[in-house]
Design an enzyme around this catalytic site. Sequence first.
Site, PDB file in Angstrom:
ATOM      1  N   ASP A 114     -40.653  -8.508 -42.544  1.00 13.05           N
ATOM      2  CA  ASP A 114     -40.144  -8.428 -41.027  1.00 13.05           C
ATOM      3  C   ASP A 114     -40.661  -7.701 -39.878  1.00 13.05           C
ATOM      4  O   ASP A 114     -40.923  -6.320 -40.086  1.00 13.05           O
ATOM      5  CB  ASP A 114     -39.062  -7.975 -40.714  1.00 13.05           C
ATOM      6  CG  ASP A 114     -37.859  -7.813 -39.569  1.00 13.05           C
ATOM      7  OD1 ASP A 114     -37.908  -9.883 -39.071  1.00 13.05           O
ATOM      8  OD2 ASP A 114     -37.948  -7.025 -38.902  1.00 13.05           O
ATOM      9  N   TYR A 157     -42.909  -3.714 -32.036  1.00 12.45           N
ATOM     10  CA  TYR A 157     -43.324  -3.263 -33.259  1.00 12.45           C
ATOM     11  C   TYR A 157     -44.942  -2.815 -33.176  1.00 12.45           C
ATOM     12  O   TYR A 157     -45.606  -1.631 -34.128  1.00 12.45           O
ATOM     13  CB  TYR A 157     -43.203  -2.984 -34.478  1.00 12.45           C
ATOM     14  CG  TYR A 157     -41.157  -3.999 -34.770  1.00 12.45           C
ATOM     15  CD1 TYR A 157     -40.514  -3.142 -33.411  1.00 12.45           C
ATOM     16  CD2 TYR A 157     -41.174  -4.843 -35.424  1.00 12.45           C
ATOM     17  CE1 TYR A 157     -39.165  -3.786 -33.602  1.00 12.45           C
ATOM     18  CE2 TYR A 157     -39.685  -4.870 -35.615  1.00 12.45           C
ATOM     19  CZ  TYR A 157     -38.589  -4.638 -34.683  1.00 12.45           C
ATOM     20  OH  TYR A 157     -37.566  -4.612 -34.982  1.00 12.45           O
ATOM     21  N   HIS A 211     -36.705 -11.892 -29.560  1.00 15.25           N
ATOM     22  CA  HIS A 211     -36.392 -10.463 -29.625  1.00 15.25           C
ATOM     23  C   HIS A 211     -34.774 -10.425 -28.472  1.00 15.25           C
ATOM     24  O   HIS A 211     -34.209  -9.096 -29.738  1.00 15.25           O
ATOM     25  CB  HIS A 211     -37.562  -9.938 -29.296  1.00 15.25           C
ATOM     26  CG  HIS A 211     -37.050  -8.487 -30.647  1.00 15.25           C
ATOM     27  ND1 HIS A 211     -38.965  -7.593 -30.340  1.00 15.25           N
ATOM     28  CD2 HIS A 211     -36.586  -7.547 -30.906  1.00 15.25           C
ATOM     29  CE1 HIS A 211     -38.309  -6.655 -31.763  1.00 15.25           C
ATOM     30  NE2 HIS A 211     -37.530  -6.661 -31.948  1.00 15.25           N
ATOM     31  N   SER A 260     -32.895 -13.067 -31.672  1.00 15.57           N
ATOM     32  CA  SER A 260     -32.335 -11.102 -31.729  1.00 15.57           C
ATOM     33  C   SER A 260     -31.455 -11.170 -30.518  1.00 15.57           C
ATOM     34  O   SER A 260     -32.121 -11.274 -29.737  1.00 15.57           O
ATOM     35  CB  SER A 260     -33.604 -10.952 -32.724  1.00 15.57           C
ATOM     36  OG  SER A 260     -33.115  -9.386 -32.910  1.00 15.57           O
ATOM     37  N   GLN A 308     -30.398 -12.155 -35.512  1.00 19.46           N
ATOM     38  CA  GLN A 308     -31.033 -11.397 -35.860  1.00 19.46           C
ATOM     39  C   GLN A 308     -29.850 -10.280 -35.214  1.00 19.46           C
ATOM     40  O   GLN A 308     -30.076  -9.815 -34.176  1.00 19.46           O
ATOM     41  CB  GLN A 308     -32.876 -10.858 -36.394  1.00 19.46           C
ATOM     42  CG  GLN A 308     -32.948  -9.821 -36.724  1.00 19.46           C
ATOM     43  CD  GLN A 308     -34.405  -9.126 -36.895  1.00 19.46           C
ATOM     44  OE1 GLN A 308     -34.274  -8.864 -35.875  1.00 19.46           O
ATOM     45  NE2 GLN A 308     -34.738 -10.097 -37.993  1.00 19.46           N
ATOM     46  N   LEU A 337     -28.559   0.002 -41.945  1.00 23.28           N
ATOM     47  CA  LEU A 337     -27.886   1.539 -42.692  1.00 23.28           C
ATOM     48  C   LEU A 337     -27.772   2.585 -41.794  1.00 23.28           C
ATOM     49  O   LEU A 337     -27.630   3.573 -42.031  1.00 23.28           O
ATOM     50  CB  LEU A 337     -29.442   2.465 -43.233  1.00 23.28           C
ATOM     51  CG  LEU A 337     -29.814   1.614 -44.631  1.00 23.28           C
ATOM     52  CD1 LEU A 337     -31.004   2.179 -45.235  1.00 23.28           C
ATOM     53  CD2 LEU A 337     -28.408   1.230 -45.726  1.00 23.28           C
ATOM     54  N   SER A 386     -37.569   1.929 -45.394  1.00 24.44           N
ATOM     55  CA  SER A 386     -38.340   3.303 -45.913  1.00 24.44           C
ATOM     56  C   SER A 386     -39.584   3.298 -46.202  1.00 24.44           C
ATOM     57  O   SER A 386     -40.954   1.906 -45.828  1.00 24.44           O
ATOM     58  CB  SER A 386     -37.361   3.534 -47.283  1.00 24.44           C
ATOM     59  OG  SER A 386     -37.582   4.951 -47.480  1.00 24.44           O
ATOM     60  N   ARG A 423     -37.133   5.202 -52.401  1.00 24.50           N
ATOM     61  CA  ARG A 423     -36.310   4.942 -51.575  1.00 24.50           C
ATOM     62  C   ARG A 423     -36.430   2.912 -51.218  1.00 24.50           C
ATOM     63  O   ARG A 423     -35.623   2.426 -51.145  1.00 24.50           O
ATOM     64  CB  ARG A 423     -35.714   5.049 -50.300  1.00 24.50           C
ATOM     65  CG  ARG A 423     -35.419   6.448 -49.813  1.00 24.50           C
ATOM     66  CD  ARG A 423     -35.426   7.403 -48.775  1.00 24.50           C
ATOM     67  NE  ARG A 423     -35.232   8.217 -49.532  1.00 24.50           N
ATOM     68  CZ  ARG A 423     -34.118   9.753 -47.908  1.00 24.50           C
ATOM     69  NH1 ARG A 423     -35.463   9.081 -46.861  1.00 24.50           N
ATOM     70  NH2 ARG A 423     -34.196  10.623 -48.489  1.00 24.50           N
TER      71      ARG A 423
END
Length: 283
Positions: A50, A55, A113, A144, A171, A200, A241, A246
Amino acid sequence: MAKSTNLRSTYRMNSGHEIPVLGFGPTHSPSSKTEEPTLEALKTGYRHIDSAIMYRNEKACSRAIQNSGLARSDIFFTTKIPPGSMGYERTRRAIDSSLREAGTEYFDLILIHAPYGGKDGRLGSWRALVEAQQAGKTRSIGVSNYGVHHLNELEEYITAGEGRGKIDVGQYELHPWLDRTDIVDWLKKRGVVIEAYSPLAHGYWLDEPVLKTLGEKYGKSAAQVMIRWSLQKGFVPLPKSVTPSRIQENADVFDFQLSEEDMQALNTGEYSPTDWDPTVDSD
């Protein structure tokens, strides 16, 4: 969700294409710290990456895909149209720019987005996504961070005959402290696949007693319990991560299943975003 589900399992979208049930989300990682973790994720077995224009990691993710030794067709690759590129012409340019930046002939999914840009901007961007899908530049499309009022606006545009296409994916930030029941119900009724970014919650709730108790019960970490909750809700979680151990741990969530009672224990009823929340934007 059955225990037999695994890292290669998929859902079928409204577009007819398949999307892996677990993805890797290298969001907000600097380009220099994106390629290596993404490559590690692919080595671990993830097949769903993704990325987003915002980003600034499309190129780094693409390099990891190219260096993985895997066929491009084996990997589900996403990007997103940022708020600064809303509107028909800007979105068209953004799509072509992303294809060049990533050095790929197509994306598997392009999302809007966030629902900024006003009604004209949102609907213009959607029209550009539909055209990109028809041209083979992306296989599936979606949104999203759209609130129910934004979703209703888009559905009205599509069903009135002015627009075209289908919403394949929605999303959102989703976790036990932000389950967005109204949005989730809207999407599920229409067969839209729901992706969970920040599953998370940036680690904010990992020390909660309920997660520690369930982790001890199942021999799993609090993070694994949260990802498993997302999977059993029918979401496609996108854990992030940069640490190899992880990355592996976040994928090791297919050998246990939370009981109905334990799922209810994670029904907190809270509305606590840890990211931005454009769903409440009234424009």
